[in-house]
Scaffold this active site. Sequence first.
Site, PDB file in Angstrom:
ATOM      1  N   HIS A   2       0.819  -1.220   0.000  1.00 64.11           N
ATOM      2  CA  HIS A   2       0.000   0.000   0.000  1.00 64.11           C
ATOM      3  C   HIS A   2       0.852   1.269   0.000  1.00 64.11           C
ATOM      4  CE1 HIS A   2       0.534  -0.369   4.388  1.00 64.11           C
ATOM      5  NE2 HIS A   2       0.370   0.925   4.395  1.00 64.11           N
ATOM      6  N   HIS A  52       7.896  -2.465   2.065  1.00 64.85           N
ATOM      7  CA  HIS A  52       7.712  -1.019   1.915  1.00 64.85           C
ATOM      8  C   HIS A  52       9.026  -0.261   1.679  1.00 64.85           C
ATOM      9  CE1 HIS A  52       3.822  -2.037   3.308  1.00 64.85           C
ATOM     10  NE2 HIS A  52       4.096  -2.063   4.583  1.00 64.85           N
TER      11      HIS A  52
END
Length: 492
Positions: free
Chosen positions: A180, A242
Amino acid sequence: MSTRPFAVDPFDIVVFGGTGDLSRRKLRPSLYYRDRDGQIPAEARIIGTSRSEMGREAYARDIEQAIREYVPAEHLDDTALRRFLARIDQVTLDAKSLTGWKTLSERLAEHPERIRVYYMATAPDLFGPLCAHLAKANLITPVARVVLEKPIGHDLASAKEINDCVGSVFEEEQIFRIDHYLGKEAVQNLMVLRFANLLFEPLWNSGRIDHVQITVAERIGVEGRGGYYDKSGALRDMVQNHMLQLLCLAAMEPPGAFKATAVREEKLKVLRALKPFAPADVDHKTVRGQYRSGAADGEAVPGYLEEIESGASNTETFVALKVEIENWRWAGVPFYLRTGKRLALHASEIVIQFRDVPYSIFNNEAGALAPNRLIVRLQPDEGVKLTLMTKNPAPGGLRVREAPLNLSFADTFKVRFPGAYERLLMDVVRGDATLFMSRNEVEAAWAWIEPIIEAWQAQSEPPKSYSAGSWGPSAAIALIERDGRTWWDDEK
Ligand SMILES: NC(=O)c1ccc[n+]([C@@H]2O[C@H](COP(=O)([O-])OP(=O)(O)OC[C@H]3O[C@@H](n4cnc5c(N)ncnc54)[C@H](OP(=O)(O)O)[C@@H]3O)[C@@H](O)[C@H]2O)c1
């Protein structure tokens, strides 16, 4: 300029794990926002699964509750919410048995031609069984896509196993591995900043950049997720996905187009150029830490070991790394990465620090020259800051002073910033995988991370402790200061 989104094609989304925390906090509000803003066509359906017999009405009530909890009142529109809830359906289903698959097949068969999104918001060990059931029930059409949540495995072997399982029934183009962070506005803006402005790219190399820092700092602790976190730790939970993705976007060559294949290929080249950690490097190029009790927001907070059930663990809640990229552009430019829980601030940013000017024409009284820094803030207060040397506005002798050019997205654009999942969910429906990870990327990241995990496991000493509310263990400060550099501190 209009920001009204284009409606996507009609779709059915099936959320496996439709009652879980991810679904409640992220997926439901994101789909609501996209519907409220007119992006979801009238025919689209949202089908959540649960193992308990909830029924459509109870499930829709549960969704309404989550939306009222996670969407601020100013964005709640009762008409839009009613329309949204009318799309909701529920199927009672178990990934580990035959329960419910016939019902799901019947519901989907009502619109066989429609785009189908299968969202795996479950633990990764269910991805394989869910995919096998989907295939057996003949539910994988050419316009079906599957979304895989992180973590994709806990090491290279388990990641390959998941990728093999999913890849045995879905084509790679149908698989959307979500990270995300790539859906965050500021992260996408990094690509726009680099490749839509002439200014930076000529300077974006070892000749002009001294080093890069990437920080993802959390103020919170493990917040009741200690069981999951203790098996993972900061390296697997944050760095493998990430932070390496952020590093790739900062370091990659300009892709030929903003398209999935081109962008993913460039990121993959960066991952493959990461200098592997030899066991001897691990001591002086990595730091792992674990928080002990301390203070957050002026309140006393417990240490990690007091927050987890077992009370004993060597799992790291903090990592700092000195990373090197072995290619022409980045040779000799270290990338310092740090991430941790219970740190002093909630802040994620990428700092590009340029080199010093080759020679100063100003005398000593003018003051010291600081190098320029480009700071891309991901959270909070997304934006971009460029630090420049300026003349201190005062009479008398000329003095220099560092001052920022500050672009706060909120102040500049005055629009609501869509959440990462909103953007990514609609990209899945459109079949655009540009902001998703390819199989090769996930596996290359694990292959690079694994030697660090192995070296840490072989060490007898525990992670270095740090006080909650600090910036991590002192060894993390030493890691960068040994090289004559310091961590950027925006509070200064
Ligand atoms: N929460 C987050 O913010 C977040 C962020 C990023 C990634 N993730 C990842 O996303 C995944 C889900 O996280 P979560 O926090 O939502 O977990 P969670 O709250 O524990 O929810 C798990 C979901 O899995 C379902 N489930 C469990 N066993 C099942 C089975 N045999 N068949 C079908 N469904 C089953 C549960 O549904 P029923 O019990 O109703 O059947 C529940 O909806 C995890 O892998 C997590 O690491 C979570």
